[in-house]
Design a protein around this motif. Structure first.
Motif, PDB file in Angstrom:
ATOM      1  N   GLN A   1       0.832  -1.209   0.000  1.00  0.00           N
ATOM      2  CA  GLN A   1       0.000   0.000   0.000  1.00  0.00           C
ATOM      3  C   GLN A   1       0.863   1.253   0.000  1.00  0.00           C
ATOM      4  OE1 GLN A   1      -2.568  -0.617   3.377  1.00  0.00           O
ATOM      5  NE2 GLN A   1      -4.199  -1.435   2.100  1.00  0.00           N
ATOM      6  N   LYS A   2       1.975   1.188   0.794  1.00  0.00           N
ATOM      7  CA  LYS A   2       2.879   2.344   0.850  1.00  0.00           C
ATOM      8  C   LYS A   2       3.485   2.597  -0.528  1.00  0.00           C
ATOM      9  CE  LYS A   2       6.722   2.377   3.260  1.00  0.00           C
ATOM     10  NZ  LYS A   2       7.657   2.129   4.373  1.00  0.00           N
ATOM     11  N   HIS A   3       3.915   1.505  -1.195  1.00  0.00           N
ATOM     12  CA  HIS A   3       4.508   1.619  -2.524  1.00  0.00           C
ATOM     13  C   HIS A   3       3.516   2.231  -3.499  1.00  0.00           C
ATOM     14  CE1 HIS A   3       6.167   0.017  -6.379  1.00  0.00           C
ATOM     15  NE2 HIS A   3       7.270   0.426  -5.802  1.00  0.00           N
ATOM     16  N   GLN A   4       2.258   1.749  -3.383  1.00  0.00           N
ATOM     17  CA  GLN A   4       1.194   2.281  -4.238  1.00  0.00           C
ATOM     18  C   GLN A   4       1.025   3.781  -4.037  1.00  0.00           C
ATOM     19  OE1 GLN A   4      -1.949  -0.732  -3.795  1.00  0.00           O
ATOM     20  NE2 GLN A   4      -3.240   0.800  -4.733  1.00  0.00           N
ATOM     21  N   ASP A   5       1.029   4.191  -2.730  1.00  0.00           N
ATOM     22  CA  ASP A   5       0.861   5.610  -2.428  1.00  0.00           C
ATOM     23  C   ASP A   5       1.996   6.430  -3.041  1.00  0.00           C
ATOM     24  OD1 ASP A   5      -0.403   4.883   0.895  1.00  0.00           O
ATOM     25  OD2 ASP A   5      -1.436   5.132  -1.026  1.00  0.00           O
ATOM     26  N   GLN A   6       3.227   5.859  -2.962  1.00  0.00           N
ATOM     27  CA  GLN A   6       4.375   6.586  -3.534  1.00  0.00           C
ATOM     28  C   GLN A   6       4.198   6.766  -5.032  1.00  0.00           C
ATOM     29  OE1 GLN A   6       7.711   4.197  -2.516  1.00  0.00           O
ATOM     30  NE2 GLN A   6       8.011   5.166  -0.530  1.00  0.00           N
ATOM     31  N   LEU A   7       3.742   5.687  -5.702  1.00  0.00           N
ATOM     32  CA  LEU A   7       3.563   5.772  -7.159  1.00  0.00           C
ATOM     33  C   LEU A   7       2.495   6.795  -7.515  1.00  0.00           C
ATOM     34  CD1 LEU A   7       3.736   2.103  -8.462  1.00  0.00           C
ATOM     35  CD2 LEU A   7       5.464   3.852  -8.578  1.00  0.00           C
ATOM     36  N   ILE A   8       1.424   6.807  -6.692  1.00  0.00           N
ATOM     37  CA  ILE A   8       0.352   7.776  -6.967  1.00  0.00           C
ATOM     38  C   ILE A   8       0.873   9.193  -6.773  1.00  0.00           C
ATOM     39  CG2 ILE A   8      -1.870   8.636  -6.176  1.00  0.00           C
ATOM     40  CD1 ILE A   8      -2.651   5.743  -5.583  1.00  0.00           C
ATOM     41  N   ALA A   9       1.694   9.377  -5.708  1.00  0.00           N
ATOM     42  CA  ALA A   9       2.238  10.716  -5.445  1.00  0.00           C
ATOM     43  C   ALA A   9       3.117  11.188  -6.596  1.00  0.00           C
ATOM     44  CB  ALA A   9       3.045  10.684  -4.142  1.00  0.00           C
ATOM     45  N   GLN A  10       3.829  10.227  -7.232  1.00  0.00           N
ATOM     46  CA  GLN A  10       4.684  10.612  -8.355  1.00  0.00           C
ATOM     47  C   GLN A  10       3.937  10.562  -9.684  1.00  0.00           C
ATOM     48  OE1 GLN A  10       7.820   7.798  -8.104  1.00  0.00           O
ATOM     49  NE2 GLN A  10       8.438   8.457  -6.057  1.00  0.00           N
ATOM     50  N   ASP A  11       2.636  10.295  -9.634  1.00  0.00           N
ATOM     51  CA  ASP A  11       1.797  10.266 -10.839  1.00  0.00           C
ATOM     52  C   ASP A  11       2.244   9.214 -11.838  1.00  0.00           C
ATOM     53  OD1 ASP A  11       1.247  13.820 -10.762  1.00  0.00           O
ATOM     54  OD2 ASP A  11      -0.116  12.172 -10.249  1.00  0.00           O
ATOM     55  N   LEU A  12       2.825   8.115 -11.342  1.00  0.00           N
ATOM     56  CA  LEU A  12       3.238   7.048 -12.252  1.00  0.00           C
ATOM     57  C   LEU A  12       2.093   6.043 -12.402  1.00  0.00           C
ATOM     58  CD1 LEU A  12       6.859   6.400 -11.016  1.00  0.00           C
ATOM     59  CD2 LEU A  12       6.203   7.274 -13.236  1.00  0.00           C
ATOM     60  N   PRO A  13       2.008   5.343 -13.532  1.00  0.00           N
ATOM     61  CA  PRO A  13       0.906   4.378 -13.688  1.00  0.00           C
ATOM     62  C   PRO A  13       1.159   3.132 -12.847  1.00  0.00           C
ATOM     63  CG  PRO A  13       2.356   4.275 -15.579  1.00  0.00           C
ATOM     64  CD  PRO A  13       2.879   5.383 -14.719  1.00  0.00           C
ATOM     65  N   LEU A  14       0.071   2.607 -12.284  1.00  0.00           N
ATOM     66  CA  LEU A  14       0.198   1.388 -11.483  1.00  0.00           C
ATOM     67  C   LEU A  14       0.267   0.191 -12.411  1.00  0.00           C
ATOM     68  CD1 LEU A  14      -2.679   2.362  -9.081  1.00  0.00           C
ATOM     69  CD2 LEU A  14      -0.276   2.443  -8.511  1.00  0.00           C
ATOM     70  N   GLN A  15       1.084  -0.810 -12.026  1.00  0.00           N
ATOM     71  CA  GLN A  15       1.239  -1.978 -12.897  1.00  0.00           C
ATOM     72  C   GLN A  15      -0.058  -2.762 -12.961  1.00  0.00           C
ATOM     73  OE1 GLN A  15       4.390  -3.266 -10.509  1.00  0.00           O
ATOM     74  NE2 GLN A  15       5.835  -3.388 -12.202  1.00  0.00           N
ATOM     75  N   LYS A  16      -0.412  -3.178 -14.178  1.00  0.00           N
ATOM     76  CA  LYS A  16      -1.674  -3.900 -14.329  1.00  0.00           C
ATOM     77  C   LYS A  16      -1.477  -5.301 -14.900  1.00  0.00           C
ATOM     78  CE  LYS A  16      -5.370  -1.579 -13.048  1.00  0.00           C
ATOM     79  NZ  LYS A  16      -6.584  -2.073 -12.433  1.00  0.00           N
ATOM     80  N   GLU A  17      -0.288  -5.929 -14.701  1.00  0.00           N
ATOM     81  CA  GLU A  17      -0.111  -7.277 -15.241  1.00  0.00           C
ATOM     82  C   GLU A  17      -0.911  -8.244 -14.378  1.00  0.00           C
ATOM     83  OE1 GLU A  17       4.463  -6.089 -16.049  1.00  0.00           O
ATOM     84  OE2 GLU A  17       4.025  -8.022 -15.112  1.00  0.00           O
ATOM     85  N   LYS A  18      -1.811  -8.954 -15.009  1.00  0.00           N
ATOM     86  CA  LYS A  18      -2.671  -9.846 -14.226  1.00  0.00           C
ATOM     87  C   LYS A  18      -1.964 -11.175 -13.976  1.00  0.00           C
ATOM     88  CE  LYS A  18      -7.366  -8.527 -14.362  1.00  0.00           C
ATOM     89  NZ  LYS A  18      -8.688  -8.656 -14.904  1.00  0.00           N
ATOM     90  N   ARG A  19      -1.968 -11.588 -12.697  1.00  0.00           N
ATOM     91  CA  ARG A  19      -1.386 -12.883 -12.367  1.00  0.00           C
ATOM     92  C   ARG A  19      -2.291 -13.986 -12.884  1.00  0.00           C
ATOM     93  NH1 ARG A  19      -1.364 -14.968  -7.634  1.00  0.00           N
ATOM     94  NH2 ARG A  19       0.439 -16.285  -7.510  1.00  0.00           N
TER      95      ARG A  19
END
Lengths: 216, 351
Positions: free
Chosen positions: B129-147
């Protein structure tokens, strides 16, 4: 060895716990905020400063004194190598409390409390278990807003307790109650920080004193 | 110690199944067993006249089977000599050190390995969740590779119990699986991929497609194919040749002589009639067991299976839907005690 144990008992604040917190810190962490007037427990009335718009405000001067006594006691227990058990049944802070306990090198129990843990320990764990020497409650109530079973069990087993009591809690059986807020994340983080710092300080002092003794 | 208010003697101690109860076998006991096993192995090798240094477990098994022949049916009841680590189940050693302080910080919960596992998994969740928040703060796209969830399954409760070396209840197990699913559902869960793989297992994809054998060619260049069939107790094998006249031979005898009854010959001809290839194939069959009708049914199945190789996939599907390729599961029902036959009861007499 005797001198190591008796020396701290001569001073009222051997570990200087007073400098760890100030009234402003407690206020900023929202420790003075209690529950609504309807939730007030009768035995908490001496600790309440007043009531504003139906919400109880806890007297921070008394909290300071109680907190100082409690931290001093935990420091002494940690200095003598006692087992400290952090107990809290708040799901929000379960992870925080467990990480604090791990950081101190002490133990935590933030899960469902099985009935005979303290009173039936020799059968549940095995012969020769060592029970905790101090119980620290970050929240004295369990998930159904009733007093935690561990308070009663610790009183039965002669284990001293330190506990953060909110305005809806019963401070009776706790040896060192700390009247204060147990619901805000800021307040609980402050408590965890304070306990962690006292325990680490006490343990460091013990190691330091032992090293000094060995040098002589 | 002064605090022992409720003490019990060892005789009264009840084994609390599932909890980290008293050790069943002490470490010293198991060490002694291992020493005795090694000594016994050398004695055994000496007795059998072989080299004690190179005496493997298989040699031990053979030697024991030779020296103590047992006619017992159950293999596990026969005498066995195995290494103590295989005989005594793996269990946890004493949980606390000399000064009495337990090793695990969650010891006083009772289920220390399970709760420490939950604690670790929750920590990974917070990390993600923390990593996600960092990515959102930097406006980077979240990875969407489906397992790929289709090819994997979570650990079963028993496997988890083996991993943790303590009993896990159904509720606890379901809670753990829910937590793992929550972790996997987050977009940036790829960071903790290695941790998640510890708890997932590959499921081998079951391919149950029936393989239709290709046509084989004999010395004269004629295409043929074989098929097997069964019905009740009859077993039949059929070889169907191409470019034929529609002759059918059974055990070296022509079907007119082997099956005097019309119904059985009709059964044999049904696959050819269904496909419209009556005069085009020659058949040579061998059949054994069963009765007249059963042998006919078995041969029908065998010829239908053989004809699959000569025919398109669509027609194979038609044959399957017509019931030509299904084994008839009906067998003779057993007679039950207290009854005259499988279903017939004895005559009821009023008095």
């Amino acid at each position: 060895d005797d001198k190591l144990l008796t020396e701290p008992l001569r001073h009222p604040d051997f570990f200087n716990v007073k400098e760890l917190f100030t009234l402003k810190d407690l206020f900023d962490a929202r420790v003075h905020l209690g529950h609504k007037k309807g939730c007030r427990h009768r035995f908490m009335e001496p600790y309440i400063f007043g009531c504003r718009l139906d919400q109880d405000i806890i007297d921070l001067d008394q909290t300071m004194q109680h907190l100082q006594l409690a931290l001093n006691f935990t420091a002494h227990v940690a200095y003598r190598g006692g087992i400290i058990l952090f107990v809290s049944r708040k799901r929000q802070f379960c992870h925080l409390v467990e990480s604090t306990a791990r950081a101190c090198g002490e133990y935590a129990h933030t899960r469902y409390w099985q009935g005979g843990l303290l009173t039936n320990a020799h059968i549940q764990f095995g012969p020769g278990v060592r029970l905790p020497d101090l119980l620290i409650f970050l929240s004295t109530l369990n998930n159904v807003f009733e007093p935690h079973v561990a308070i009663r069990d610790a009183a039965k087993m002669n284990i001293p307790t330190v506990g953060v009591v909110d305005t809806n809690c019963n401070p009776c059986l706790i040896s060192y109650p700390i009247p204060g807020n147990d619901d805000s994340p800021a307040a609980v983080e402050l408590y965890c920080k304070l306990f962690r710092m006292t325990i680490i300080r006490a343990k460091d002092k013990r190691r330091h004193s032992e090293a000094m003794e060995e040098l002589r | 110690t002064l605090r022992l208010i409720c003490t019990t003697t060892t005789a009264v101690q009840k084994k609390n199944v599932g909890a980290s109860g008293p050790e069943k076998y002490t470490e010293a006991f198991i060490k002694k067993q291992i020493e005795e096993f090694n000594l016994g192995k050398r004695h055994l090798a000496n007795m059998m006249g072989e080299d004690p240094e190179t005496f493997t477990q298989e040699d031990i098994d053979r030697a024991i089977a030779y020296l103590f022949p047992s006619g017992l049916f159950d293999e596990q009841a026969r005498p066995v000599m195995k290494h103590p680590n295989e005989v005594f189940p793996e269990q946890r050693k004493i949980q606390w050190g000399e000064d009495g302080r337990p090793f695990n910080f969650l010891f006083y919960t009772g289920k220390q390995s399970y709760y420490s596992l939950m604690h670790e998994t929750y920590e990974k969740l917070l990390n993600v969740q923390k990593h996600q928040d960092q990515l959102i703060a930097q406006d980077l796209p979240l990875q969407k590779e489906k397992r790929n969830l289709a090819g994997s399954r979570w650990l079963t409760k028993i496997e988890l119990e083996e991993m943790l070396l303590e009993k896990v209840s159904d509720d606890d197990y379901s809670r753990f699986i829910q937590l793992l699913q929550k972790l996997v559902a987050l977009p940036c869960a790829d960071i903790e991929e290695k941790y998640i793989q510890k708890f997932s297992k590959e499921v081998p994809v079951q391919l149950q497609k029936v393989v239709i054998e290709p046509l084989q060619y004999d010395e004269r260049g004629v295409a043929f194919s074989t098929g097997e069939g069964k019905r009740k107790t009859a077993r039949a094998t059929a070889v169907v040749y191409d470019n034929g006249t529609g002759k059918i031979t059974v055990n070296g005898i022509d079907i007119l002589h082997y099956f005097p009854v019309l119904q059985d010959r009709e059964q044999l001809l049904f696959p050819f009639q269904f496909l419209g290839r009556i005069g085009k194939h020659d058949t040579v069959c061998t059949v054994s067991g069963g009765g007249r009708s059963a042998q006919a049914g078995a041969m029908r199945l065998a010829t239908a299976k053989a004809l699959r190789s000569f025919v398109t996939e669509k027609e194979v599907e038609f044959m399957r839907q017509a019931g030509l390729l299904t084994v008839d599961p009906r067998v003779k029902e057993r007679k039950k005690p207290g009854q005259e036959g499988p279903r017939r009861k004895f005559t009821w007499k009023k008095r």
